[in-house]
Design an enzyme around this catalytic site. Structure first.
Site, PDB file in Angstrom:
ATOM      1  N   PHE A 207       0.806  -1.228   0.000  1.00 54.06           N
ATOM      2  CA  PHE A 207       0.000   0.000   0.000  1.00 54.06           C
ATOM      3  C   PHE A 207       0.838   1.277   0.000  1.00 54.06           C
ATOM      4  CE2 PHE A 207       0.964  -0.091   4.533  1.00 54.06           C
ATOM      5  CZ  PHE A 207       1.120   1.258   4.822  1.00 54.06           C
ATOM      6  N   ARG A 235      -5.760  -1.901  -0.695  1.00 55.71           N
ATOM      7  CA  ARG A 235      -6.065  -0.674   0.054  1.00 55.71           C
ATOM      8  C   ARG A 235      -5.890   0.574  -0.804  1.00 55.71           C
ATOM      9  NH1 ARG A 235      -3.218  -1.997   5.782  1.00 55.71           N
ATOM     10  NH2 ARG A 235      -1.640  -3.057   4.571  1.00 55.71           N
ATOM     11  N   SER A 284       5.190  -7.033   3.226  1.00 52.57           N
ATOM     12  CA  SER A 284       5.676  -7.425   4.554  1.00 52.57           C
ATOM     13  C   SER A 284       6.341  -8.812   4.521  1.00 52.57           C
ATOM     14  CB  SER A 284       4.489  -7.464   5.518  1.00 52.57           C
ATOM     15  OG  SER A 284       3.603  -8.486   5.106  1.00 52.57           O
ATOM     16  N   CYS A 339       9.612   1.805   3.281  1.00 54.17           N
ATOM     17  CA  CYS A 339      10.497   0.683   3.633  1.00 54.17           C
ATOM     18  C   CYS A 339      11.913   1.173   3.848  1.00 54.17           C
ATOM     19  CB  CYS A 339      10.475  -0.374   2.549  1.00 54.17           C
ATOM     20  SG  CYS A 339      11.161   0.219   1.013  1.00 54.17           S
TER      21      CYS A 339
HETATM   22  P1  NAD Z   1       1.426  -6.552   3.010  1.00 53.11           P
HETATM   23  O1  NAD Z   1       2.373  -7.686   3.018  1.00 53.11           O
HETATM   24  O2  NAD Z   1       0.349  -6.523   4.016  1.00 53.11           O
HETATM   25  O3  NAD Z   1       0.687  -6.499   1.576  1.00 53.11           O
HETATM   26  C1  NAD Z   1       1.423  -6.583   0.365  1.00 53.11           C
HETATM   27  C2  NAD Z   1       0.628  -7.412  -0.642  1.00 53.11           C
HETATM   28  O4  NAD Z   1       0.539  -8.761  -0.182  1.00 53.11           O
HETATM   29  C3  NAD Z   1      -0.802  -6.916  -0.815  1.00 53.11           C
HETATM   30  O5  NAD Z   1      -1.088  -6.933  -2.187  1.00 53.11           O
HETATM   31  C4  NAD Z   1      -1.645  -7.902  -0.023  1.00 53.11           C
HETATM   32  O6  NAD Z   1      -2.892  -8.138  -0.621  1.00 53.11           O
HETATM   33  C5  NAD Z   1      -0.813  -9.178  -0.029  1.00 53.11           C
HETATM   34  N1  NAD Z   1      -0.866  -9.903   1.252  1.00 53.11           N
HETATM   35  C6  NAD Z   1      -0.903  -9.393   2.491  1.00 53.11           C
HETATM   36  N2  NAD Z   1      -0.859 -10.372   3.422  1.00 53.11           N
HETATM   37  C7  NAD Z   1      -0.806 -11.528   2.750  1.00 53.11           C
HETATM   38  C8  NAD Z   1      -0.721 -12.895   3.144  1.00 53.11           C
HETATM   39  N3  NAD Z   1      -0.699 -13.249   4.419  1.00 53.11           N
HETATM   40  N4  NAD Z   1      -0.679 -13.833   2.185  1.00 53.11           N
HETATM   41  C9  NAD Z   1      -0.689 -13.482   0.898  1.00 53.11           C
HETATM   42  N5  NAD Z   1      -0.755 -12.196   0.463  1.00 53.11           N
HETATM   43  C10 NAD Z   1      -0.806 -11.231   1.367  1.00 53.11           C
HETATM   44  O7  NAD Z   1       2.301  -5.222   3.038  1.00 53.11           O
HETATM   45  P2  NAD Z   1       1.773  -3.738   3.186  1.00 53.11           P
HETATM   46  O8  NAD Z   1       1.247  -3.539   4.566  1.00 53.11           O
HETATM   47  O9  NAD Z   1       0.884  -3.396   2.042  1.00 53.11           O
HETATM   48  O10 NAD Z   1       3.139  -2.915   2.995  1.00 53.11           O
HETATM   49  C11 NAD Z   1       3.997  -2.611   4.066  1.00 53.11           C
HETATM   50  C12 NAD Z   1       5.169  -3.554   4.121  1.00 53.11           C
HETATM   51  O11 NAD Z   1       5.848  -3.573   2.866  1.00 53.11           O
HETATM   52  C13 NAD Z   1       6.218  -3.132   5.141  1.00 53.11           C
HETATM   53  O12 NAD Z   1       6.680  -4.275   5.806  1.00 53.11           O
HETATM   54  C14 NAD Z   1       7.325  -2.514   4.295  1.00 53.11           C
HETATM   55  O13 NAD Z   1       8.602  -2.547   4.866  1.00 53.11           O
HETATM   56  C15 NAD Z   1       7.243  -3.370   3.075  1.00 53.11           C
HETATM   57  N6  NAD Z   1       7.823  -2.711   1.917  1.00 53.11           N
HETATM   58  C16 NAD Z   1       9.031  -3.155   1.473  1.00 53.11           C
HETATM   59  C17 NAD Z   1       9.641  -2.531   0.398  1.00 53.11           C
HETATM   60  C18 NAD Z   1      10.962  -2.992  -0.099  1.00 53.11           C
HETATM   61  O14 NAD Z   1      11.308  -2.660  -1.230  1.00 53.11           O
HETATM   62  N7  NAD Z   1      11.720  -3.745   0.685  1.00 53.11           N
HETATM   63  C19 NAD Z   1       8.996  -1.456  -0.233  1.00 53.11           C
HETATM   64  C20 NAD Z   1       7.755  -1.044   0.241  1.00 53.11           C
HETATM   65  C21 NAD Z   1       7.169  -1.680   1.330  1.00 53.11           C
END
Ligand code: NAD
Length: 554
Positions: A207, A235, A284, A339
């Site tokens: 998101f 979201r 995440s 991130c």
């Molecule tokens: P999230 O993992 O909740 O969601 C990311 C995607 O995964 C979404 O499309 C969601 O629908 C899907 N998803 C969520 N939980 C899932 C599950 N249990 N099983 C399968 N699919 C699932 O992440 P978020 O809250 O949208 O983003 C924040 C996180 O992303 C933070 O941890 C941040 O550090 C990380 N992030 C990392 C980078 C990077 O390049 N390292 C960049 C941006 C964000």
């Protein structure tokens, strides 16, 4: 709405989330070139994080719809991969211009659904672009003359304004996809390699960067000749939908980009479908690890960028003014929902005396809805995120940290229902505390102290994450030692958020990454292509082979 108004003071967040109107716009699916309404019975609400009002609905796509989307990608693959590389380049040249032309609309959508400030939202989109001609000198003078909060915005956004980014990078595809040749490896024999697309690829986005991260995914995948299935964050789907419309307008043929929506079922569908050859994931750790394992088990390439705990090391010889400004901007910009946010500071030696100034400067940031003039820190994405961040702050207090600045109970006039947490600083934090071991993903800076640089490096190398870090120093030898010894994928020296520009790659490591080929840059091109090697022999004279050779040719 009436209930929410009446109960506003008592249970604002919960009521905000229940608020529902059938007149809110629905997010469409993109299947085979058409934006269609889902036939699903399961819908999720999209909220404005500044008010918690429902601003849209997003479907959980049905199995049939998801199958239709992959089928469309599969049918479009052969013609698209056979399209001349120069035609694909032309489409992306038009695309980058269309994104530029629509930057305000894209930024508004990001602010509405994600909450970040409009200036920051434009930075999110500019990650795909270059700011139309701005003289860097004018830029600097302008920023020196303006107020502190804009100075902070500058430190975060200036690199993005001045340099080309991912979609522009994709436009260099003819050079990026060049193969290799070696003539005359033996008599009359030449070897050459082609770099070719791999098939249907998929992207799953988080998101926090509704424009930048999808733009790390489908433009690079598609310009290489692959077709693409995108699943935006449920979201913040609006920005991806507009980006998809702009790509159609740029001339991408039907079926080359399909978009499905949903949560776990859509993600598992992507991990399991045999036609999908590669998955790019950002989000995440629990989701990323699951997707990496399930996708890999099914024979797919997976690149998985995950969570972070980024440390900023402050040396006593650092330029104090710059360092404090950069720390404040990098910790609290985008409400800490980056991130690469510097969520942890390690003050080495006497630099710990700068803490009171850090606190004073953090207090000057203005917490407000992202579309309000002068806003520095917008809301968190959801009431759940606010509760989680606040409980991690409390855990620090309970475990003995000192709360130098408390952003809980921040009241934003006119936005009483929003998910706001103001800048928060916890000092005296130790590595065992929960506020240190967990990714907070909010406007919270946890502060540790170290007597020496070695001690700081050991601390960072013991932390499981390896996304980003920064050191602030005026000593070249200190900086060199740090960059050589710290085990983190992206390092800034006097640069607080060292996100590499796309001629390089985004190189998070250890607990922040799974896979072996990173996003964008040359590694991104490798991820989305495969190599075919041809060895051919054309003899000048007519030399007929007279007997079969059964030994390995050398
Ligand atoms: P999230 O993992 O909740 O969601 C990311 C995607 O995964 C979404 O499309 C969601 O629908 C899907 N998803 C969520 N939980 C899932 C599950 N249990 N099983 C399968 N699919 C699932 O992440 P978020 O809250 O949208 O983003 C924040 C996180 O992303 C933070 O941890 C941040 O550090 C990380 N992030 C990392 C980078 C990077 O390049 N390292 C960049 C941006 C964000």
């Amino acid at each position: 709405i009436i209930l929410r108004t009446v109960l506003n003071k008592k249970v604002p967040l919960q009521m905000g989330r229940m608020c529902y109107s059938s007149s809110v716009p629905t997010t469409k699916l993109l299947i085979d070139g058409k934006f269609i309404e889902s036939k699903t019975s399961e819908w999720l609400d999209i909220h404005n994080p500044a008010t918690n009002e429902v601003v849209g609905r997003v479907p959980k796509a049905t199995q049939e719809e998801m199958l239709a989307a992959v089928d469309s990608c599969s049918r479009a693959y052969r013609p698209w991969s056979d399209t001349s590389i120069l035609s694909r380049q032309q489409i992306f040249l038009r695309y980058q211009q269309l994104i530029k032309d629509n930057i305000k609309e894209l930024a508004k959508l990001i602010t509405l659904e994600q909450g970040k400030t409009l200036a920051d939202a434009e930075g999110d989109v500019y990650r795909g672009l270059r700011k139309p001609k701005t003289n860097p000198c004018v830029f600097y003078v302008f920023h020196i003359c303006i107020s502190l909060h804009m100075l902070l915005v500058y430190f975060i956004l200036a690199p993005h304004f001045l340099l080309p980014e991912v979609v522009e990078y994709a436009c260099s595809i003819p050079s990026l996809m060049l193969g290799e040749t070696l003539p005359s490896i033996t008599k009359d024999m030449d070897t050459f390699t082609y770099r070719l697309p791999i098939g249907v690829c998929a992207g799953i986005a988080p998101f926090n960067f509704p424009a930048m991260i999808p733009l790390w995914m489908f433009p690079i995948g598609m310009v290489c000749g692959n077709t693409y299935l995108m699943k935006p964050s449920e979201r913040v789907p609006g920005c991806t939908m507009l980006l998809a419309k702009l790509l159609q307008d740029a001339g991408a043929p039907d079926g080359t980009l399909n978009i499905i929506h949903g949560q776990h079922a859509a993600v598992n569908f992507i991990c399991d479908h045999p036609a999908i050859k590669a998955i790019s994931f950002v989000g995440s750790n629990p989701a990323g690890e699951h997707i990496y394992e399930r996708g890999s088990k099914n024979g797919k390439r997976v690149q998985s960028n995950m969570g972070a705990k980024n440390h900023g090391v402050v040396m006593p010889d650092a330029n104090k003014e710059n360092t404090i400004n950069q720390l404040v901007g990098a910790a609290f910009g985008a409400a800490g929902q980056r991130c690469m946010a510097l969520s942890t500071a390690i003050f080495v030696g006497e630099s710990r005396d700068w803490l009171p100034e850090l606190v004073e400067r953090s207090k000057s940031l203005r917490v407000n809805a992202g579309d309000q003039p002068g806003a520095d820190v917008g809301p968190l994405i959801s009431p759940e995120a606010k509760v989680r961040v606040e409980s991690l702050i409390q855990s620090g207090v309970d475990e003995g940290a000192k709360l130098l600045l408390d952003g809980r109970n921040t009241n934003v006039k006119g936005y009483e229902n929003g998910n706001f947490v103001g800048p928060t600083i916890l000092s005296g934090v130790s590595p065992a505390m929960k506020c240190y071991t967990e990714e907070i993903f909010g406007p919270v800076l946890v502060v540790l102290e170290a007597d020496t640089l070695d001690e700081a490096i050991t601390l960072i190398n013991n932390n499981p994450y390896g996304n980003g870090t920064a050191i602030f120093t005026t000593n070249g030898a200190t900086a060199r030692k740090y960059t050589h010894e710290v085990d983190v994928g992206q390092i800034g020296v006097n640069v607080p958020i060292p996100v590499p520009l796309p001629m390089f790659s985004f190189t998070g490591s250890r607990g922040s990454f799974r896979g072996d080929t990173n996003f964008y840059g040359k590694q991104g091109i490798s991820f989305y292509t495969q190599i075919k090697t041809v060895t051919s022999q054309w003899k000048a004279e007519d030399a007929t082979v007279t007997s079969p050779a059964v030994t390995m040719p050398t």
